[in-house]
Scaffold this motif. Structure first.
Motif: not given
Lengths: 207, 207
Positions: A21-23, A29-30, A41-44
């Motif tokens: 999922t996006g989450y 990515m962390r 998050q705002s890029q993903i």
DNA sequence: GGAGACTATGTCAACATAGACATAGTCGGG
DNA sequence: CCCGACTATGTCTATGTTGACATAGTCTCC
């Protein structure tokens, strides 16, 4: 074919072993990927939409906890192809930024005692990171991820590099801390009185 | 006091040993400093203007070759102070991006032979870089820059780190190339016929 | 029962960065 | 004598990146 940004490829990389999922991608990515490729998050979320529009990923949607649907993204055949083609290409990005090395370059303009603390703190930070890497490495080893055929061999290999590269960095930080102690002593010695006379003799201007 | 960006501090760092023109700064952000902090010309000139407006640098101007004046920038007392205060602070930027490691993470999705070439090319790139570092290191050593009191000790120390960190990276690249040879062989063995039957047994899905 | 963390998706404005373009003098080689 | 490289300063547009905001359900601890 639409061009894909480095971030787009990073997301394809994250999805190579299965749907997320996006989450979950934000978490990846962390934590494991974030060690060598970060994204907010705002890029993903916008990038996922772009990849979807390009037909490189697709998703199922179910009801999510918030006001929006929860989407599980996976690679399409085209996405897998694009990823495979990109992986074997030589890296485009070679730029690399390291604040600690930058500071080291201008070290002569700093207070030696302050820099000693700086390098000791750096050494500690890298030591903690090394402990983390070692724990992850042991985990993967117990699952036999050191076998090139294992689906997690890639993740294992990134840890091999981290485990080889971090100790020299820690040793360097400690060596720098010692040099700073030495520098503080030498500067005190070359300025006999504790007054304000600067000892200009020891700093020849040099190109 | 106006806040200074990381790029601003990088320019202050570059100026710590003496005045430079904008053009010289552009060169520095490519060659010695560029190894750990890069910036384009289009960033540098506006940033110099900002630093000047903040009173951290000042410049002399003379007639230049083109239609504009040639400016030689130097740190002001305030600039030197701001730099000294920033140097001892722990690094704000920890994010780091490395395309080769990212690709390694998703290695399972790539062609092993292609990846072998990839790692061999990487090893060569880093070997060339190491040769360059060694030459610069020898240069500085012959000028006794290994003395912490020497104004170039900072530059010398950045090379010490590069010299310690690059060989492990080269060894890792070569090790990866060998693993890719092995992987190609293993995949051929686990797919007896040269037909199209995929050997799904060897890739268990795994979280 | 309320506070705060976690799951989950997304937007917005501000800033950072890259790459290409523009101008113009000098210097060296073919 | 022309071409390309180098010195030198700057602008412009597009893209990448960050940090803060917005929404809302669940789960856990006090």
């Amino acid at each position: 074919m639409a061009t894909v940004s480095a971030l787009g490829y990073a997301l394809l990389c994250a999805l190579h072993r299965g749907p997320l999922t996006g989450y979950e991608l934000v978490q990846r990515m962390r934590k494991p990927i974030g060690y060598y490729w970060t994204a907010q998050q705002s890029q993903i979320y916008p990038e996922l939409a772009r990849l979807s529009a390009s037909g490189l990923i697709e998703h199922d949607a179910e009801a999510g906890p918030g006001p929006r649907q929860r989407k599980t993204h996976r690679l399409t055949a085209a996405g897998r192809e694009a990823l495979a083609a990109w992986l074997v290409e030589p890296p485009a990005l070679r730029a690399f930024r390291d604040e600690a090395i930058l500071k080291t370059y201008a070290l002569a303009a700093a207070d030696p005692d302050g820099m000693r603390e700086f390098y000791l703190a750096e050494a500690e930070t890298y030591q903690r990171r090394l402990d983390d890497f070692q724990a992850q490495h042991a985990d993967l080893l117990s699952g036999h991820a050191d076998d090139p055929l294992h689906p997690q061999f890639g993740a294992f290999a990134t840890l091999e590099l981290a485990l080889a590269g971090t100790p020299p960095r820690i040793r360097w930080c400690r060596w720098m801390a010692e040099r700073m102690t030495e520098l503080a002593r030498l500067r005190r010695e070359s300025t006999p009185a504790e007054g304000s006379t600067p000892a200009s003799r020891t700093s020849p201007p040099d190109g």
